[in-house]
Design a protein around this motif. Sequence first.
Motif, PDB file in Angstrom:
ATOM      1  N   GLU A   1       0.830  -1.209   0.000  1.00  0.00           N
ATOM      2  CA  GLU A   1       0.000   0.000   0.000  1.00  0.00           C
ATOM      3  C   GLU A   1       0.861   1.255   0.000  1.00  0.00           C
ATOM      4  O   GLU A   1       0.552   2.238  -0.676  1.00  0.00           O
ATOM      5  CB  GLU A   1      -0.932  -0.007   1.206  1.00  0.00           C
TER       6      GLU A   1
ATOM      7  N   LYS B   1      -2.576   6.263   6.690  1.00  0.00           N
ATOM      8  CA  LYS B   1      -3.617   5.876   5.736  1.00  0.00           C
ATOM      9  C   LYS B   1      -4.865   6.732   5.934  1.00  0.00           C
ATOM     10  O   LYS B   1      -5.522   7.128   4.956  1.00  0.00           O
ATOM     11  CB  LYS B   1      -3.945   4.388   5.920  1.00  0.00           C
ATOM     12  N   HIS B   2      -5.197   7.044   7.186  1.00  0.00           N
ATOM     13  CA  HIS B   2      -6.361   7.903   7.452  1.00  0.00           C
ATOM     14  C   HIS B   2      -6.139   9.292   6.873  1.00  0.00           C
ATOM     15  O   HIS B   2      -7.055   9.879   6.270  1.00  0.00           O
ATOM     16  CB  HIS B   2      -6.618   7.981   8.952  1.00  0.00           C
TER      17      HIS B   2
ATOM     18  N   TYR C   1      -4.404  10.003   4.356  1.00  0.00           N
ATOM     19  CA  TYR C   1      -4.456   9.862   2.896  1.00  0.00           C
ATOM     20  C   TYR C   1      -5.897   9.791   2.379  1.00  0.00           C
ATOM     21  O   TYR C   1      -6.201  10.304   1.303  1.00  0.00           O
ATOM     22  CB  TYR C   1      -3.677   8.615   2.485  1.00  0.00           C
ATOM     23  N   THR C   2      -6.774   9.161   3.135  1.00  0.00           N
ATOM     24  CA  THR C   2      -8.143   8.957   2.654  1.00  0.00           C
ATOM     25  C   THR C   2      -9.090  10.101   3.030  1.00  0.00           C
ATOM     26  O   THR C   2     -10.145  10.249   2.431  1.00  0.00           O
ATOM     27  CB  THR C   2      -8.726   7.639   3.219  1.00  0.00           C
ATOM     28  N   ASP C   3      -8.735  10.907   4.015  1.00  0.00           N
ATOM     29  CA  ASP C   3      -9.561  12.032   4.430  1.00  0.00           C
ATOM     30  C   ASP C   3      -9.164  13.263   3.599  1.00  0.00           C
ATOM     31  O   ASP C   3      -8.038  13.732   3.672  1.00  0.00           O
ATOM     32  CB  ASP C   3      -9.349  12.304   5.924  1.00  0.00           C
ATOM     33  N   SER C   4     -10.114  13.814   2.833  1.00  0.00           N
ATOM     34  CA  SER C   4      -9.792  14.899   1.898  1.00  0.00           C
ATOM     35  C   SER C   4      -9.207  16.121   2.597  1.00  0.00           C
ATOM     36  O   SER C   4      -8.215  16.697   2.137  1.00  0.00           O
ATOM     37  CB  SER C   4     -11.040  15.304   1.112  1.00  0.00           C
TER      38      SER C   4
ATOM     39  N   TYR D   1      -5.746  15.153   3.886  1.00  0.00           N
ATOM     40  CA  TYR D   1      -4.868  14.882   2.736  1.00  0.00           C
ATOM     41  C   TYR D   1      -4.334  16.182   2.130  1.00  0.00           C
ATOM     42  O   TYR D   1      -3.120  16.332   1.918  1.00  0.00           O
ATOM     43  CB  TYR D   1      -5.622  14.083   1.682  1.00  0.00           C
TER      44      TYR D   1
ATOM     45  N   LYS E   1      -8.206  14.658  -6.303  1.00  0.00           N
ATOM     46  CA  LYS E   1      -7.262  14.874  -5.217  1.00  0.00           C
ATOM     47  C   LYS E   1      -6.007  15.463  -5.847  1.00  0.00           C
ATOM     48  O   LYS E   1      -5.597  15.029  -6.925  1.00  0.00           O
ATOM     49  CB  LYS E   1      -6.919  13.556  -4.506  1.00  0.00           C
TER      50      LYS E   1
END
Length: 601
Positions: A247, A321-322, A324-327, A330, A412
């Motif tokens: 990942e 990872k959180h 990365y996935t939260d706009s 991020y 993104k």
Amino acid sequence: MNIINLLTVGKIILNENTPSRTTKFEHYLIPYYQRGYRWDEEHVHALLNDVHAFMLSDEKKYCLQPIVVVPRADEEGNNIWEVIDGQQRLITMNIIFNYLNRPRYSIIFEKRAKSTTFLKELSSETYEHDNPDFHFMSQAFLLVKNWFEQKTQNDVGYIDEFNSTLTKKVEVIWYQIEELKGIANNEIIEGKKIDIFNRLNIGKIPLTDSELIRALLLSKVKHGLTEREAVLRQAEISNEWHRMEMEMRDEKFWYFINNKALEETSSCIEFIFNLIAQNNNKRYSTYLWFEKEIKSDNPEQERLTAMNLWNQTKDYFSKLKHWYTDSHLYHHIGFILASGDNSIANIKKIIENSRTAKSVFNKWVFDEVKKELSHININSLTYEKSKPELKKIFLLHSILLTASLKSGRYIKFPFDLFKKVENDGGWTIEHIHAQQSKEMKDEKAIRRWLQETYKAVEEISSIEKYSNVGAEKHENIEVSEELKAGIQQMLSSAKIDVNKFNLLKTELVQIFDSESVHLLDNLALLSKRGNSSLSNAIFPVKRQKIIEMEKEGIFVPLATKNIFLKYYSSSDLQPYFWSKGDKTNYFEDITKNLQPYLTQY
């Protein structure tokens, strides 16, 4: 399972755990597939000087690079270590102990019996240069001899102190490959040994911190478990390790948190280990931190510590990872890391703050972006004096524009593409409209300028320049056929008159010049490579180039692309000119999007 430990040099000479043999000192086999001893003056002196410097320092431990071995048995059934990596250091230390007349281990060269005998009997009277092994061993002995003679001129106790330091305080990373333990002539095992040797030596790729940590963790977590439980636990860790590694190897994820080129990274998970460890950037410092944390006289305590560190590794990965996935996280954290401090310490600071409530952390991240811009007054930025500040403004503008999109090529901001450009020449500030620049003299560059300009203006008959913003009054500037013919005539000439060309160039620049100075409303962010291709170009040429770059998939920041696609224009009647109205609309768009972050606005 492979075994990894920190051993003092004394332990690799005489280890109490080594099975009894006629000579209890350790024996090391240099396999046939390795080249011979090749250390020269630089390497020998480096080892001696490093130990000397450590001896005079206040540090408690000093660590040499790994020695990678496979356990084997000799013809008499006694233990012997086959050396996969570390031959040069082992032989050099053997020569040092030989000169000092101190106990030493044995070195056996597989299929090179003469080298075994020569090293064993090496002295000032046996120097020989008939083959490479003999030459480099003789040279090393002489270097050691001269070095110690110089050190002992005024210190009769130096040799004893040096030997004590080297054997009792200097450590090596001992990497014992148990999985390859087997019969020496087994072709499969021999092939694996050679593969490991080639990777470590021929490719000049040393063992990484992550490989050492992996072996350390897997060797410690099995204590107190049945054989089946140990296998399952190790398999579980290996699977989790592989998932996180894969990942993080996703370029979009990797470049979000890291500026280092992915292709230069042998292990992505090592990034998390560096975050956890008290890293001092020295080689193997991350592994040494883990080894120190785990090491205990109680095997059960070692198992618990190893599992706690592995759970902490997973926790750090989950946080990354959180983000990365939260706009919101991020784009804000991505900006902080791309424009400011990308150090391990700064990322760890963000991780520590992420332990607060979600709303508190979101506000903290927002405030950190404001902090990055706190010294910037957007109304006073200039091309000559404010390039770093302009870069931050343009980067954040593009990030916010991208984050606001609902669909399209990027929803993104592509930090991977941004940082690849950063690593491949970097970013620069580009003027939007044509600038009066120095005269061009290189004929090849002149012809390219003429060709690109003619292609861009061929279909333009006139442009409209508005006299003032919002007014209907405007002037129509003709791009004459005579001017275009002049370009073609120069291109068809065998030799271009440089003076006539620069007059023509000045005329064209004046037509497309919006009478602006080096302020924000006439500037944009572009890669240095892209900027070099647009240098001296008039606006329609730049516009055409940007369109071509976009078609070719070359990354152009959204705000920059919007400029040359005339996104800020209130009229489609003048797509080849950067007007006062365009500049005003562009500046207002920047201030509208960035106003919450600009404390000096």
